[in-house]
Design a protein around this motif. Sequence first.
Motif, mmCIF file in Angstrom:
data_model
loop_
_atom_site.group_PDB
_atom_site.id
_atom_site.type_symbol
_atom_site.label_atom_id
_atom_site.label_comp_id
_atom_site.label_asym_id
_atom_site.label_seq_id
_atom_site.Cartn_x
_atom_site.Cartn_y
_atom_site.Cartn_z
ATOM 1 N N SER A 1 0.841 -1.203 -0.567
ATOM 2 C CA SER A 1 -0.445 -0.299 -0.064
ATOM 3 C C SER A 1 0.990 0.903 0.150
ATOM 4 N N SER A 2 2.377 1.373 0.033
ATOM 5 C CA SER A 2 2.923 2.549 0.069
ATOM 6 C C SER A 2 3.367 2.279 -1.409
ATOM 7 N N ASN A 3 3.263 2.215 -1.879
ATOM 8 C CA ASN A 3 4.311 1.658 -3.434
ATOM 9 C C ASN A 3 3.190 2.686 -3.722
ATOM 10 N N PRO A 4 2.975 4.024 -4.789
ATOM 11 C CA PRO A 4 1.718 4.143 -5.326
ATOM 12 C C PRO A 4 2.280 3.550 -6.773
ATOM 13 N N ASN A 5 3.277 3.017 -7.408
ATOM 14 C CA ASN A 5 2.976 2.565 -8.429
ATOM 15 C C ASN A 5 2.904 1.056 -8.636
ATOM 16 N N ASN B 1 -7.862 3.640 -16.819
ATOM 17 C CA ASN B 1 -7.269 4.307 -18.195
ATOM 18 C C ASN B 1 -6.691 3.891 -17.956
ATOM 19 N N GLY B 2 -5.563 2.450 -17.323
ATOM 20 C CA GLY B 2 -4.474 1.428 -17.757
ATOM 21 C C GLY B 2 -3.533 1.986 -16.809
ATOM 22 N N GLU B 3 -3.731 3.259 -16.315
ATOM 23 C CA GLU B 3 -2.319 3.131 -15.487
ATOM 24 C C GLU B 3 -2.810 3.358 -13.962
ATOM 25 N N ILE C 1 -14.204 6.814 -18.120
ATOM 26 C CA ILE C 1 -13.628 6.720 -17.111
ATOM 27 C C ILE C 1 -13.220 4.976 -16.875
ATOM 28 N N ARG C 2 -12.419 4.413 -17.463
ATOM 29 C CA ARG C 2 -12.572 2.792 -17.433
ATOM 30 C C ARG C 2 -11.245 2.282 -16.434
ATOM 31 N N ILE C 3 -12.081 1.987 -15.656
ATOM 32 C CA ILE C 3 -11.180 1.833 -14.088
ATOM 33 C C ILE C 3 -11.207 -0.047 -14.074
ATOM 34 N N ARG C 4 -10.114 -0.878 -13.928
ATOM 35 C CA ARG C 4 -9.737 -1.978 -13.946
ATOM 36 C C ARG C 4 -9.326 -2.518 -12.824
#
Length: 176
Positions: A17-21, A39-41, A162-165
């Motif tokens: 949870s501490s790594n935003p990537n 959107n893929g990010e 917006i696409r959330i996956r």
Amino acid sequence: MLCGASSCKKENTEPNSSNPNVLPPLTHEGKNTFGCKVNGEVWVAQMPFAVGGAIALEGTYYTNTNMMYLVAKRKLEEEGKFDRIDILVENLIQNGDYVMLTDDNQMRGFTDYEGNYNCSTYRYNDDLLRRVIITYFSPSQGIISGTFEMDLINPSCPGDTIRIREGRFDWRMTVY
């Protein structure tokens, strides 16, 4: 040589949870984690430190209506991002597949407070994907975990979706 080797930094790509990537792992322990791809990010709930305690994940499970309302917030000050994702599920009584409540198409699903998207608020719509799969549900332990995916629109911005996956959360809930 040892001094030179000790100054090298390897980027942490382990899910936490501490790594935003990196998306958090799928857990059922009430770790208060929330992540998805917008959107893929990669999008991971996190707020900067605050004296009163920054809260990245909050909401309520209402026992009298079996409704879950979950809000995940992300503030990345260096990148100029502050946004949130809202999930509302009704009739939640056990593990299973649920459809997010649209609230007459007024329920917001994604809000951008910094202007990084074409529109600031994207909403659920009856015609679009809005699925939550509850994988762990224990009111006695105060834990709800699951996965989700959704498509959100802003009626003022036709054609902008917006696409959330790959969404997942492991939440230690507040029970009312």
